[in-house]
Design a protein around this motif. Structure first.
Motif, mmCIF file in Angstrom:
data_model
loop_
_atom_site.group_PDB
_atom_site.id
_atom_site.type_symbol
_atom_site.label_atom_id
_atom_site.label_comp_id
_atom_site.label_asym_id
_atom_site.label_seq_id
_atom_site.Cartn_x
_atom_site.Cartn_y
_atom_site.Cartn_z
ATOM 1 N N PHE A 179 -1.668 -1.987 -3.048
ATOM 2 C CA PHE A 179 -1.098 -2.284 -1.735
ATOM 3 C C PHE A 179 -1.884 -1.582 -0.631
ATOM 4 N N THR A 180 -2.311 -0.354 -0.903
ATOM 5 C CA THR A 180 -3.099 0.396 0.077
ATOM 6 C C THR A 180 -4.422 -0.296 0.347
ATOM 7 N N TYR A 228 -5.119 -3.487 -0.052
ATOM 8 C CA TYR A 228 -4.868 -4.723 0.691
ATOM 9 C C TYR A 228 -4.592 -4.444 2.162
ATOM 10 N N ASN A 229 -3.761 -3.432 2.454
ATOM 11 C CA ASN A 229 -3.390 -3.147 3.845
ATOM 12 C C ASN A 229 -4.594 -2.716 4.679
ATOM 13 N N SER A 256 -6.875 -5.752 5.196
ATOM 14 C CA SER A 256 -6.309 -6.644 6.212
ATOM 15 C C SER A 256 -6.503 -6.074 7.607
ATOM 16 N N VAL A 299 -0.641 -6.174 10.905
ATOM 17 C CA VAL A 299 -0.657 -5.873 9.467
ATOM 18 C C VAL A 299 0.684 -5.299 9.008
ATOM 19 N N ALA A 318 2.792 -6.194 5.443
ATOM 20 C CA ALA A 318 2.789 -4.993 4.598
ATOM 21 C C ALA A 318 4.211 -4.580 4.227
ATOM 22 N N SER A 366 5.764 -4.702 0.371
ATOM 23 C CA SER A 366 6.293 -3.511 -0.296
ATOM 24 C C SER A 366 7.668 -3.759 -0.917
#
Length: 314
Positions: free
Chosen positions: A96-97, A99-100, A103, A154, A158, A162
């Motif tokens: 996730f980190t 991807y964020n 982005s 973002v 995000a 999550s």
């Protein structure tokens, strides 16, 4: 996310044989090294040369910094995965980190390209007022605004990302954590978040592209009115590099983010992603350097300074 039974994802990456994987690793490592060195060089040149302390070059150095961040989010992980025979793994939080941050950099790049187009529009369409409209202070403020808008854009996907639950399988059909492959693995209802993501993608990509198109329509209209052919060529050359970068960047981005859905296969997207994540960032500094006389002179001056320092030490 806390209710997910999945704690890590497996990145399937590119389906390659052992020999091909080693060759690709060497090529990508070389390209990544050149990308970092070339963009760092541009930042150093702009910072150290007073002739380059102008909005156009401040934007260029900002763009170079962005390219360094952009590639650093994905390429080192990809190189690490290519260097191992076993399938690559990444934690859910790490995914996730990645991807964020990816982005964030991607969205900022869209907005920076718009500001660069606006800078060329003011310089060509209002040359006498350029110094008062596009000051260094205004330029830095616009860059900060680009980052702030990107952060806000973002935060929404995000947040929803999550909240997704992953029950398995945990294999991502990509070489980095991308949005659509992640949604495909979730056992939550992803309809709303898919709509939000697609809407934001359309707004940012198409909106920024339209702003750039309008700027260049006005630029070309102003260039056409220039009486001499030499004047037209010289004027257009000041924005040719930016236009080339825009064409390459949007050509790849549109083919990925304005087409796929959750049910789309990602083989073609992976190949295109390699191009805009690995190849495009190394092309940008090369395009700007070869087409910009001041940058070429700045490189020559820097080389002379280094040689003189080395000679003095001897």
């Amino acid at each position: 996310m806390n209710r997910s039974s999945v704690t890590e994802f497996i990145l399937l990456g590119l389906s390659l044989s052992e020999k091909t994987r080693i060759c690709i690793f060497i090529v990508f490592l070389l390209i990544y090294t050149i990308t970092i060195l070339a963009n760092v060089l541009i930042i150093i040149l702009v910072y150290s040369n007073h002739q380059l302390h102008s909005p156009m070059y401040i934007l260029l150095s900002s763009f170079s910094f962005l390219e360094i961040c952009y590639t650093a989010v994905t390429v080192p992980k990809m190189l690490s995965d290519l260097s191992h025979h076993n399938p690559a793994s990444i934690s859910v939080v790490g995914c996730f980190t990645q991807y964020n941050f990816f982005s964030l950099c991607a969205a900022t790049e869209h907005f920076i390209l718009v500001v660069m187009a606006y800078d060329r529009y003011i310089a060509i369409c209002f040359p006498l007022r350029y110094g008062s409209i596009m000051t260094n202070k205004v330029c830095i403020q616009l860059i900060l605004i680009c980052w702030c808008i990107s952060i806000l854009s973002v935060l929404i996907p995000a947040f929803f990302l999550s909240k997704l639950i992953f029950c398995g399988p945990n294999k991502i059909d990509h070489f980095f954590c991308e949005f659509n492959p992640l949604l495909k693995l979730s056992c939550s209802n992803t309809h709303i978040i898919q709509i939000i993501f697609n809407s934001l993608s359309w707004i940012i990509i198409v909106g920024c592209l339209l702003c750039i198109a309008v700027s260049y329509f006005c630029i070309i209209s102003a260039i056409v009115k220039i009486p001499s052919r030499l004047g037209k060529t010289k004027t257009f050359s000041t924005c040719a590099s930016h236009l080339t970068v825009v064409g390459i960047f949007y050509g790849t981005v549109i083919s990925i983010y304005l087409r796929p859905t959750v049910n789309t296969t990602f083989q073609q997207n992976k190949v295109v992603s390699v191009f805009y994540i690995v190849v495009t960032p190394v092309l940008n500094p090369i395009i700007y350097s070869f087409r910009n006389e001041l940058l070429r002179k700045a490189v020559s001056i820097l080389v002379i300074r280094i040689r003189m320092q080395c000679f003095c030490r001897q």
